[in-house]
Design an enzyme around this catalytic site. Structure first.
Site, PDB file in Angstrom:
ATOM      1  N   LYS A 246      -8.174  -2.570 -16.462  1.00  0.00           N
ATOM      2  CA  LYS A 246      -7.680  -3.338 -17.612  1.00  0.00           C
ATOM      3  C   LYS A 246      -8.568  -4.557 -17.908  1.00  0.00           C
ATOM      4  CE  LYS A 246      -3.760  -5.504 -17.168  1.00  0.00           C
ATOM      5  NZ  LYS A 246      -2.388  -5.768 -16.781  1.00  0.00           N
TER       6      LYS A 246
ATOM      7  N   LYS B 127       5.889   3.108  -6.305  1.00  0.00           N
ATOM      8  CA  LYS B 127       7.307   3.377  -6.002  1.00  0.00           C
ATOM      9  C   LYS B 127       8.248   3.007  -7.137  1.00  0.00           C
ATOM     10  CE  LYS B 127       5.408  -0.256  -4.179  1.00  0.00           C
ATOM     11  NZ  LYS B 127       4.629  -0.858  -3.140  1.00  0.00           N
TER      12      LYS B 127
ATOM     13  N   ILE C  50       2.728   5.898   6.892  1.00  0.00           N
ATOM     14  CA  ILE C  50       3.643   6.792   7.640  1.00  0.00           C
ATOM     15  C   ILE C  50       3.906   8.054   6.796  1.00  0.00           C
ATOM     16  CG2 ILE C  50       5.954   7.046   8.659  1.00  0.00           C
ATOM     17  CD1 ILE C  50       6.072   3.999   8.947  1.00  0.00           C
TER      18      ILE C  50
ATOM     19  N   GLY D 196      -3.157  -8.635   1.186  1.00  0.00           N
ATOM     20  CA  GLY D 196      -2.967  -7.490   0.288  1.00  0.00           C
ATOM     21  C   GLY D 196      -1.712  -6.687   0.570  1.00  0.00           C
TER      22      GLY D 196
ATOM     23  N   GLU E 296       3.449  -7.389  -3.364  1.00  0.00           N
ATOM     24  CA  GLU E 296       3.318  -6.953  -4.751  1.00  0.00           C
ATOM     25  C   GLU E 296       2.763  -8.127  -5.565  1.00  0.00           C
ATOM     26  OE1 GLU E 296       4.210  -3.648  -5.697  1.00  0.00           O
ATOM     27  OE2 GLU E 296       4.169  -3.657  -3.515  1.00  0.00           O
TER      28      GLU E 296
ATOM     29  N   LYS F 180      11.748   2.564  -2.517  1.00  0.00           N
ATOM     30  CA  LYS F 180      11.329   3.517  -1.480  1.00  0.00           C
ATOM     31  C   LYS F 180      12.542   4.309  -0.960  1.00  0.00           C
ATOM     32  CE  LYS F 180       7.458   0.551  -0.325  1.00  0.00           C
ATOM     33  NZ  LYS F 180       7.028  -0.637   0.414  1.00  0.00           N
TER      34      LYS F 180
ATOM     35  N   GLY G 174      -1.155  -2.522   2.905  1.00  0.00           N
ATOM     36  CA  GLY G 174      -2.556  -2.854   3.160  1.00  0.00           C
ATOM     37  C   GLY G 174      -3.484  -1.832   2.520  1.00  0.00           C
TER      38      GLY G 174
HETATM   39  N1  HSE Z   1       4.453  -4.705  -1.118  1.00  0.00           N
HETATM   40  C1  HSE Z   1       4.621  -3.511  -0.362  1.00  0.00           C
HETATM   41  C2  HSE Z   1       5.023  -3.876   1.047  1.00  0.00           C
HETATM   42  C3  HSE Z   1       3.346  -2.731  -0.370  1.00  0.00           C
HETATM   43  O1  HSE Z   1       4.889  -5.044   1.409  1.00  0.00           O
HETATM   44  O2  HSE Z   1       5.506  -3.024   1.785  1.00  0.00           O
HETATM   45  C4  HSE Z   1       3.458  -1.340   0.210  1.00  0.00           C
HETATM   46  O3  HSE Z   1       4.325  -0.534  -0.530  1.00  0.00           O
END
Ligand code: HSE
Length: 415
Positions: free
Chosen positions: A39, A97, A128, A179, A182, A197, A295
């Protein structure tokens, strides 16, 4: 033999770059990233300019590209991209998700109508392999419960603030820098991300398509030192844990809330950005999976595993959904919680069915007992606005007794 896939990638943020690295450093699997749509026109990219486009149609309309990998932030734009791709007969891999939880029904239908595959192992539990485990290994077995830690950011914050005494702000900042979080970390700390999730996992574990708005999510934003003190004195850790459980009437109860976790619990030592998933089968008993839940590289590795699966023609068959493994979803259940409150007015709002422990002090008040989940759903905003804190004291969801009686009555009538 596996086909060498041509990939059109959307998004080159934390996970996109992770995938790029993992793919280019993988010895066992090869695929070509043909174009990357981004973007921001001003950002410097670490890849050749020829690879970059700002026009999504350049990828969607390219007949040479057979797989779309969607790794952007905006769930609604992601839905547009993914549905356009599926309609054009392109397979899709996503880690998004929110997109999935909000549009499971439509995305399920689009896959059937267009005979294409949509894979999303990276969307739940990071590295996982929970979705394929549920879909392929537990396809035949009735499951009792899936619970665990599905959010790396909050687990990182809880570990750093409680065990290592860092401030909340510093721990969150570190989770962002690493990282894990969100772009808007509200989704993590208020429990929306683990709820998305849980919605995805509920489909593969119990076959149900549930809207995220139907499920209660309480996060860690109102956690206070007094709650930590209470937990530490009892030898508990605090974890943010989704619980998805089959009930006596074949319905499924779900919620996402903090929970006091005992030393003997599998989740006790799941710290930092690690996630843990406990699957309880009717015959197999308890299984525990642990891995990095967030990550760049762990998530990139999960995306690559889906791309590799696509090269072998893999698609989810949604076996539990087709077999109708559970009848429905319900919030008419009881849970056992610790409730830290400010005044008697709070207790009028959050009415308990049973009280097992009560403390009224000069510094803070709490009660521990059984409450109907619906009461917490109705008062979620009140709880957050008044800085009250709720934590589950165990991972059990109990069907409302009235419903239980009606089941017994029904059995009596049937006999
Ligand atoms: N922000 C999410 C977490 C990233 O901390 O689990 C992985 O889905």
């Amino acid at each position: 033999m596996a086909k060498k896939l041509k990939i059109g990638l959307f998004g080159f943020g934390c996970v996109g770059q992770g995938l790029y690295y993992v793919l280019n450093n993988s010895t066992g699997f090869k695929a070509d990233i043909v174009k990357i749509a981004v973007k921001d026109k001003t950002k410097e990219r670490s890849v050749s300019k020829e690879l970059i486009t700002f026009d999504k149609w350049e990828i969607l309309n390219n007949p040479e590209i057979d797989v779309i990998v969607e790794l952007i932030d905006d769930a609604e734009e992601a839905f547009n991209i993914v549905s356009e791709a599926l309609k054009r007969g392109k397979h899709v891999v996503t880690a998004n998700k929110k997109l999935l939880a909000n549009h499971l029904e439509e995305l399920y239908k689009l896959q059937q109508e267009n005979n294409v595959s949509l894979l999303y192992e990276a969307s739940a539990g990071g590295s996982i392999p929970i979705i394929r485990t549920l879909e392929e290994y537990f396809d035949n077995e009735e499951l009792e419960k899936v619970s665990g830690i599905f959010n790396g950011t909050t687990n990182y914050i809880l570990t750093k603030t409680i065990n290592e005494k860092l401030s909340y702000a510093t721990a969150l900042k570190q989770a962002q820098e690493k990282g894990f979080a969100e772009t808007d970390p509200t989704s993590d700390v208020e429990g929306f991300d683990p709820k998305y999730k849980a919605v995805i996992i509920a489909l593969h574990a119990f076959g149900l398509i549930i809207k995220p708005e139907q499920i209660l999510n309480l996060g860690i934003t109102t956690l206070h030192d007094n709650d930590i003190k209470y937990a530490s004195e009892k030898g508990y850790k605090i974890k943010l844990t989704p619980v998805i459980q089959r009930l006596e009437n074949d319905k499924v109860g779900i919620l996402v809330a903090p929970r006091f976790v005992k030393e003997t619990d599998q989740l006790f030592n799941v710290d930092n950005e690690f996630n843990g998933v406990i699957v309880e089968g009717k015959f197999s008993g308890e299984q525990f999976l642990q891995g990095k839940g967030a990550g760049s590289y762990p998530t990139g590795a999960a995306v690559l595993s889906d791309i590799s699966a696509l090269s072998h023609g893999y698609k989810y068959e949604y076996k539990k959904h087709v077999q109708k493994h559970a009848s429905d979803f319900t919030n008419d259940v009881f849970i056992n919680v610790y409730f830290r409150y400010n005044s008697i007015i709070d207790l009028d709002k959050i009415e308990f069915d049973e009280i097992t422990e009560k403390y009224t002090g000069t510094d803070y008040n709490y009660i521990v007992g059984k409450v109907n989940l619906q009461t917490l759903i109705t008062n979620r905003d009140y709880i957050l606005k008044n800085n009250l804190f709720i934590s589950l004291v165990n991972d059990k969801i109990e069907l409302n007794t009235k419903t239980k009686i009606s089941i017994k009555e029904k059995q009596l009538i049937n006999n």
